[in-house]
Design a protein around this motif. Structure first.
Motif, PDB file in Angstrom:
ATOM      1  N   PHE A  44      21.319   1.131   0.534  1.00  0.00           N
ATOM      2  CA  PHE A  44      20.231   0.658   1.393  1.00  0.00           C
ATOM      3  C   PHE A  44      18.934   1.416   1.112  1.00  0.00           C
ATOM      4  CE2 PHE A  44      22.385  -1.648   5.175  1.00  0.00           C
ATOM      5  CZ  PHE A  44      23.008  -2.494   4.271  1.00  0.00           C
ATOM      6  N   ALA A  45      19.049   2.692   0.774  1.00  0.00           N
ATOM      7  CA  ALA A  45      17.843   3.444   0.424  1.00  0.00           C
ATOM      8  C   ALA A  45      17.186   2.866  -0.827  1.00  0.00           C
ATOM      9  CB  ALA A  45      18.198   4.913   0.202  1.00  0.00           C
ATOM     10  N   LEU A  46      17.995   2.486  -1.824  1.00  0.00           N
ATOM     11  CA  LEU A  46      17.448   1.877  -3.031  1.00  0.00           C
ATOM     12  C   LEU A  46      16.816   0.523  -2.724  1.00  0.00           C
ATOM     13  CD1 LEU A  46      17.100   1.934  -6.097  1.00  0.00           C
ATOM     14  CD2 LEU A  46      19.384   0.952  -6.304  1.00  0.00           C
ATOM     15  N   LEU A  47      17.490  -0.294  -1.911  1.00  0.00           N
ATOM     16  CA  LEU A  47      16.933  -1.596  -1.547  1.00  0.00           C
ATOM     17  C   LEU A  47      15.636  -1.444  -0.751  1.00  0.00           C
ATOM     18  CD1 LEU A  47      20.140  -3.587  -0.520  1.00  0.00           C
ATOM     19  CD2 LEU A  47      18.778  -3.863  -2.596  1.00  0.00           C
ATOM     20  N   GLY A  48      15.616  -0.506   0.171  1.00  0.00           N
ATOM     21  CA  GLY A  48      14.404  -0.296   0.946  1.00  0.00           C
ATOM     22  C   GLY A  48      13.249   0.197   0.107  1.00  0.00           C
ATOM     23  N   PHE A  49      13.555   1.013  -0.914  1.00  0.00           N
ATOM     24  CA  PHE A  49      12.490   1.536  -1.769  1.00  0.00           C
ATOM     25  C   PHE A  49      11.845   0.439  -2.609  1.00  0.00           C
ATOM     26  CE2 PHE A  49      11.281   3.324  -5.932  1.00  0.00           C
ATOM     27  CZ  PHE A  49      10.244   4.144  -5.525  1.00  0.00           C
ATOM     28  N   VAL A  50      12.671  -0.430  -3.212  1.00  0.00           N
ATOM     29  CA  VAL A  50      12.114  -1.470  -4.083  1.00  0.00           C
ATOM     30  C   VAL A  50      11.573  -2.648  -3.287  1.00  0.00           C
ATOM     31  CG1 VAL A  50      13.637  -0.846  -5.977  1.00  0.00           C
ATOM     32  CG2 VAL A  50      14.369  -2.595  -4.362  1.00  0.00           C
ATOM     33  N   SER A  51      11.843  -2.715  -1.983  1.00  0.00           N
ATOM     34  CA  SER A  51      11.348  -3.839  -1.179  1.00  0.00           C
ATOM     35  C   SER A  51       9.881  -3.685  -0.799  1.00  0.00           C
ATOM     36  CB  SER A  51      12.183  -3.986   0.097  1.00  0.00           C
ATOM     37  OG  SER A  51      13.519  -4.317  -0.216  1.00  0.00           O
ATOM     38  N   GLY A  52       9.323  -2.495  -0.905  1.00  0.00           N
ATOM     39  CA  GLY A  52       7.959  -2.266  -0.454  1.00  0.00           C
ATOM     40  C   GLY A  52       7.029  -1.906  -1.586  1.00  0.00           C
ATOM     41  N   GLY A  53       5.787  -1.638  -1.213  1.00  0.00           N
ATOM     42  CA  GLY A  53       4.776  -1.255  -2.185  1.00  0.00           C
ATOM     43  C   GLY A  53       3.388  -1.601  -1.682  1.00  0.00           C
ATOM     44  N   ALA A  54       2.415  -1.361  -2.530  1.00  0.00           N
ATOM     45  CA  ALA A  54       1.018  -1.645  -2.174  1.00  0.00           C
ATOM     46  C   ALA A  54       0.729  -3.124  -2.349  1.00  0.00           C
ATOM     47  CB  ALA A  54       0.082  -0.823  -3.046  1.00  0.00           C
ATOM     48  N   ILE A  55      -0.187  -3.633  -1.528  1.00  0.00           N
ATOM     49  CA  ILE A  55      -0.552  -5.046  -1.602  1.00  0.00           C
ATOM     50  C   ILE A  55      -2.032  -5.207  -1.278  1.00  0.00           C
ATOM     51  CG2 ILE A  55       0.295  -5.418   0.754  1.00  0.00           C
ATOM     52  CD1 ILE A  55       0.971  -8.310  -0.170  1.00  0.00           C
ATOM     53  N   GLY A  56      -2.856  -4.909  -2.237  1.00  0.00           N
ATOM     54  CA  GLY A  56      -4.292  -5.140  -2.158  1.00  0.00           C
ATOM     55  C   GLY A  56      -4.965  -4.457  -0.983  1.00  0.00           C
ATOM     56  N   SER A  57      -5.841  -5.225  -0.322  1.00  0.00           N
ATOM     57  CA  SER A  57      -6.619  -4.686   0.792  1.00  0.00           C
ATOM     58  C   SER A  57      -5.792  -4.490   2.058  1.00  0.00           C
ATOM     59  CB  SER A  57      -7.786  -5.621   1.101  1.00  0.00           C
ATOM     60  OG  SER A  57      -7.312  -6.909   1.462  1.00  0.00           O
ATOM     61  N   PHE A  58      -4.582  -5.006   2.111  1.00  0.00           N
ATOM     62  CA  PHE A  58      -3.749  -4.838   3.302  1.00  0.00           C
ATOM     63  C   PHE A  58      -3.121  -3.452   3.379  1.00  0.00           C
ATOM     64  CE2 PHE A  58      -3.844  -9.405   2.620  1.00  0.00           C
ATOM     65  CZ  PHE A  58      -4.088  -9.880   3.890  1.00  0.00           C
ATOM     66  N   GLY A  59      -3.155  -2.730   2.308  1.00  0.00           N
ATOM     67  CA  GLY A  59      -2.557  -1.398   2.316  1.00  0.00           C
ATOM     68  C   GLY A  59      -1.178  -1.435   1.681  1.00  0.00           C
ATOM     69  N   SER A  60      -0.220  -0.949   2.394  1.00  0.00           N
ATOM     70  CA  SER A  60       1.145  -0.882   1.871  1.00  0.00           C
ATOM     71  C   SER A  60       2.091  -1.651   2.782  1.00  0.00           C
ATOM     72  CB  SER A  60       1.613   0.578   1.749  1.00  0.00           C
ATOM     73  OG  SER A  60       1.643   1.197   3.026  1.00  0.00           O
ATOM     74  N   VAL A  61       3.145  -2.146   2.193  1.00  0.00           N
ATOM     75  CA  VAL A  61       4.206  -2.854   2.906  1.00  0.00           C
ATOM     76  C   VAL A  61       5.510  -2.136   2.609  1.00  0.00           C
ATOM     77  CG1 VAL A  61       5.468  -5.022   3.137  1.00  0.00           C
ATOM     78  CG2 VAL A  61       3.005  -5.054   2.753  1.00  0.00           C
ATOM     79  N   GLY A  62       6.272  -1.840   3.622  1.00  0.00           N
ATOM     80  CA  GLY A  62       7.526  -1.151   3.358  1.00  0.00           C
ATOM     81  C   GLY A  62       8.301  -0.818   4.605  1.00  0.00           C
ATOM     82  N   ILE A  63       9.320  -0.003   4.413  1.00  0.00           N
ATOM     83  CA  ILE A  63      10.264   0.392   5.454  1.00  0.00           C
ATOM     84  C   ILE A  63      10.199   1.898   5.599  1.00  0.00           C
ATOM     85  CG2 ILE A  63      12.717   0.398   6.111  1.00  0.00           C
ATOM     86  CD1 ILE A  63      13.067  -2.056   4.306  1.00  0.00           C
TER      87      ILE A  63
ATOM     88  N   LEU B 217      13.280   7.105   5.764  1.00  0.00           N
ATOM     89  CA  LEU B 217      14.029   8.210   6.364  1.00  0.00           C
ATOM     90  C   LEU B 217      14.870   7.731   7.537  1.00  0.00           C
ATOM     91  CD1 LEU B 217      14.598  11.215   6.288  1.00  0.00           C
ATOM     92  CD2 LEU B 217      12.646  11.571   7.824  1.00  0.00           C
ATOM     93  N   THR B 218      14.254   6.965   8.435  1.00  0.00           N
ATOM     94  CA  THR B 218      15.030   6.462   9.577  1.00  0.00           C
ATOM     95  C   THR B 218      16.000   5.366   9.156  1.00  0.00           C
ATOM     96  OG1 THR B 218      13.251   4.897  10.092  1.00  0.00           O
ATOM     97  CG2 THR B 218      13.211   7.038  11.209  1.00  0.00           C
ATOM     98  N   PHE B 219      15.660   4.581   8.131  1.00  0.00           N
ATOM     99  CA  PHE B 219      16.552   3.529   7.655  1.00  0.00           C
ATOM    100  C   PHE B 219      17.849   4.121   7.114  1.00  0.00           C
ATOM    101  CE2 PHE B 219      17.155  -0.034   4.337  1.00  0.00           C
ATOM    102  CZ  PHE B 219      18.028  -0.700   5.181  1.00  0.00           C
ATOM    103  N   VAL B 220      17.726   5.105   6.245  1.00  0.00           N
ATOM    104  CA  VAL B 220      18.917   5.739   5.675  1.00  0.00           C
ATOM    105  C   VAL B 220      19.687   6.506   6.739  1.00  0.00           C
ATOM    106  CG1 VAL B 220      19.714   7.422   3.984  1.00  0.00           C
ATOM    107  CG2 VAL B 220      17.852   5.867   3.409  1.00  0.00           C
ATOM    108  N   GLY B 221      18.959   7.272   7.565  1.00  0.00           N
ATOM    109  CA  GLY B 221      19.646   8.048   8.594  1.00  0.00           C
ATOM    110  C   GLY B 221      20.346   7.192   9.618  1.00  0.00           C
ATOM    111  N   ALA B 222      19.702   6.096  10.066  1.00  0.00           N
ATOM    112  CA  ALA B 222      20.324   5.234  11.068  1.00  0.00           C
ATOM    113  C   ALA B 222      21.523   4.500  10.482  1.00  0.00           C
ATOM    114  CB  ALA B 222      19.305   4.225  11.593  1.00  0.00           C
TER     115      ALA B 222
END
Length: 480
Positions: free
Chosen positions: A329-348, A351-356
Motif C-alpha cells: 500500500f505504501a508503494l501504491l500510495g507513492f505512485v498514485s500522487g505527484g505534482a499537477i501544475g498550478s493546483f500543487g500536489s495530489v497525493g495521500i 505515514l498515516t496510510f501505512v500506519g493505519a
C-alpha cells in the motif's frame, strides 16, 4: 586451472529472450501511437511533433514526471502502468519453468529490463529533439531510467517468482509461518481495495450530476470521450485514495483534502472522476471506516490461525502479513500522487496510510489469530494428527512369517514396514501454498517389530509337529 566455459543460449532461447525484451514494449508503442494520432486528428491539429508525443506517452506509461508548457505533471494514471507490469509478468512466466536453470532465469530478467531501457533511451532522444517544436521539456535522464527499470523489474520478478517461488524459499530458508502469511495477506489487501472501489463507485453515482457537467465541459463528443477515457485511466489512483480514507488516512488535491472526519474544499482539476470527491463530511460515515477495516482484520487473523500450528506462530503470521500489505500500500500510495501544475500536489498522507493499514491488520488480525488458534483443537485447525503406535500394534501390523526351515529370509533390522490407514494421516493435513500435500511419515521402531517376530518364531518352533512341513507353495515332497 582451466576456466569453465559459460553456457550460451540456443537459437530458440534467443528468440524467446527477444520476445521477452521487445514484445511488451512494441505493443505499448503501437497503442500509444494509435491514441496520439487519433487525438491529434480529432483535435484538427497537424501531426507536427507526433513522435515527441509518442515518446512522452512511453515515459508517462512508466510514471516518469513530465513538464508540458512549463507546468509539471507528476501524478500519472496507474492503469496503464499496471497493465504493463501484468504484460511483462505474463511474458516472463511463459518462458520460465520450475526446472529452468538459474543462469537462464538471469537471462530472462536481463532481457525484460534491457529492451525497455533501449526504448527509453530512444524516447529521451526523441523528446529532446521535439522540444523545439512542441512545448515539452526533457525529463531527468536518471529518473526516467530508474522508473522504467523499476516497473519492468517488478513485472519480471512477479512472472519469474510465480514459477520459482518454491526453490527460492527453500534456498533462503524462509520459515513456514512466513509463507503461511502470503495468501491471507493477499486476500485482506484485495478486500480493502475492493471496498475502496465500492466507495468510489457509490460516490460517483451520488455525484452523477457533477460528473456529467465535467464531461460536458469537454466541448463536444470527442472532448467528452477523451475526458471519460482519461478518467478511466486515473480510476486506480482514485481507488487507492478511497482506500486510504477508509483506513483513516487523508488525501489532498491541492488545497482540498478529504478524510473520514473532515472535508476541506478547494479547486480541483476538471476531471470527471474527481467528481467523486465529497463536498462535505459524511456525518456518521466515519463509522464505516471503523467497522470495515476491523472486520477485514478479524477475517485476516482467523485465516492466519487456520494455517498456524500454535498461537505464537499464528500471531507471527498475522504480523508478517500486515507488514506485507502495508508495504504494498505504501508503494501504491507513492505512485498514485505527484505534482499537477498550478493546483500543487495530489497525493495521500503516506505515514498515516501505512500506519493505519498495519495497525488495523496487526492489532485485530493478531488478536483474532491468537484467540482462534487457542480455542480451536489441533485436529480442527488443520494440524496433522499423530497416531501413537504401540509395540502390540506394530507386531500385529507385521505380516506373519512362515516357520520352519523353508521359511523365507527374515527382514533385517531397519527394513520393517508398517501399513497405517491413510485416512488418519491425510485427515487435516495442511496443503502447501502450491496445493501439494506434504506426505506424512510414520517411523516405527524396528527393534519392537523384530522382537515381536522373534517371539513368534520361538513359539512356532516349540509347537511345530514332527515331520517335514509343506513347502511354501503347498506341494508335498516325493517322500510323502
Amino acid at each position: 586451472m582451466p576456466s569453465r566455459s559459460r553456457p550460451s543460449p540456443t537459437p530458440e532461447q534467443v528468440r524467446a529472450l527477444l520476445g521477452v525484451a521487445l514484445r511488451p514494449a512494441l505493443l505499448a508503442l503501437v497503442v500509444i501511437a494509435t491514441c496520439m494520432v487519433l487525438t491529434l486528428v480529432a483535435a484538427n491539429s497537424d501531426l507536427t511533433g507526433t513522435s515527441g508525443a509518442i515518446a512522452a506517452g512511453w515515459l508517462a506509461l512508466h510514471q516518469v514526471p513530465l513538464t508540458i508548457g512549463g507546468a509539471s505533471l507528476g501524478v500519472l494514471p496507474l492503469l496503464p502502468t499496471l497493465v504493463m507490469i501484468a504484460a511483462v509478468a505474463r511474458g516472463c512466466s511463459r518462458v520460465v519453468t520450475a526446472s529452468t536453470p538459474r543462469h537462464e532465469c538471469w537471462w530472462v530478467l536481463g532481457a525484460a529490463v534491457a529492451g525497455p531501457v533501449v526504448v527509453t533511451a530512444i524516447a529521451l532522444a526523441v523528446v529532446a529533439d521535439a522540444s523545439s517544436v512542441i512545448p515539452l521539456s526533457s525529463p531527468n535522464t536518471l529518473a526516467a531510467l530508474v522508473w522504467v527499470i523499476a516497473v519492468h523489474l517488478i513485472g519480471a520478478g512477479i512472472g519469474i517468482g510465480v514459477r520459482l517461488w518454491r526453490p527460492i524459499v527453500t534456498l533462503l530458508g524462509v520459515p513456514d509461518w512466513v509463507l503461511a502469511a502470503a495468501r491471507p495477506a493477499t486476500r485482506s489487501g484485495m478486500a480493502l481495495l475492493a471496498t475502496g472501489a465500492a466507495i468510489t463507485v457509490a460516490s460517483l453515482l451520488a455525484s452523477w450530476s457533477t460528473v456529467g457537467m465535467l464531461v460536458e465541459a469537454g466541448d463536444g463528443f470527442m472532448g467528452g470521450l477523451g475526458l471519460t477515457v482519461l478518467s478511466i485511466l486515473y480510476l486506480p489512483n482514485v481507488v487507492v485514495g478511497a482506500t486510504a480514507v477508509l483506513v483513516g488516512s487523508a488525501i489532498h488535491v491541492g488545497s482540498a483534502s478529504v478524510s473520514l472526519f473532515d472535508v476541506i474544499g478547494g479547486p480541483v482539476p476538471a476531471l470527471p472522476v474527481l467528481g467523486a470527491l465529497p463536498e462535505q463530511a459524511g456525518g456518521d460515515g466515519w463509522l464505516v471506516g471503523l467497522v470495515v477495516p476491523a472486520a477485514i482484520g478479524i477475517m485476516f487473523g482467523r485465516e492466519c490461525a487456520r494455517r498456524a500450528p500454535s498461537p505464537l506462530s499464528a500471531v507471527q503470521t498475522a504480523l508478517v502479513g500486515s507488514a506485507g500489505v502495508a508495504l504494498v500500500f505504501a508503494l501504491l500510495g507513492f505512485v498514485s500522487g505527484g505534482a499537477i501544475g498550478s493546483f500543487g500536489s495530489v497525493g495521500i498522507d503516506l505515514l498515516t496510510f501505512v500506519g493505519a493499514t498495519f495497525g488495523w491488520l496487526a492489532v485485530f488480525g493478531s488478536a483474532a489469530a491468537a484467540l482462534t488458534r487457542w480455542r480451536t483443537p489441533p485436529a480442527a485447525s488443520g494440524e496433522p494428527r499423530r497416531a501413537p503406535v504401540s509395540a502390540s500394534a506394530a507386531a500385529a501390523a507385521t505380516p506373519a512369517l512362515p516357520a520352519g526351515p523353508h521359511s523365507p529370509p527374515r527382514t533385517e533390522r531397519g527394513d520393517a514396514s508398517t501399513v497405517i490407514d491413510a485416512e488418519l494421516l491425510d485427515d487435516g493435513a495442511e496443503a502447501l501454498p502450491g496445493g501439494d500435500a506434504e506426505p506424512a511419515t510414520v517411523v516405527v521402531d524396528a527393534e519392537v517389530v523384530d522382537d515381536a517376530v522373534a517371539e513368534d518364531d520361538a513359539v512356532a518352533q516349540v509347537t511345530e509337529p514332527t515331520g517335514q512341513p509343506d513347502l511354501p507353495d503347498g506341494r508335498r515332497t516325493s517322500s510323502d
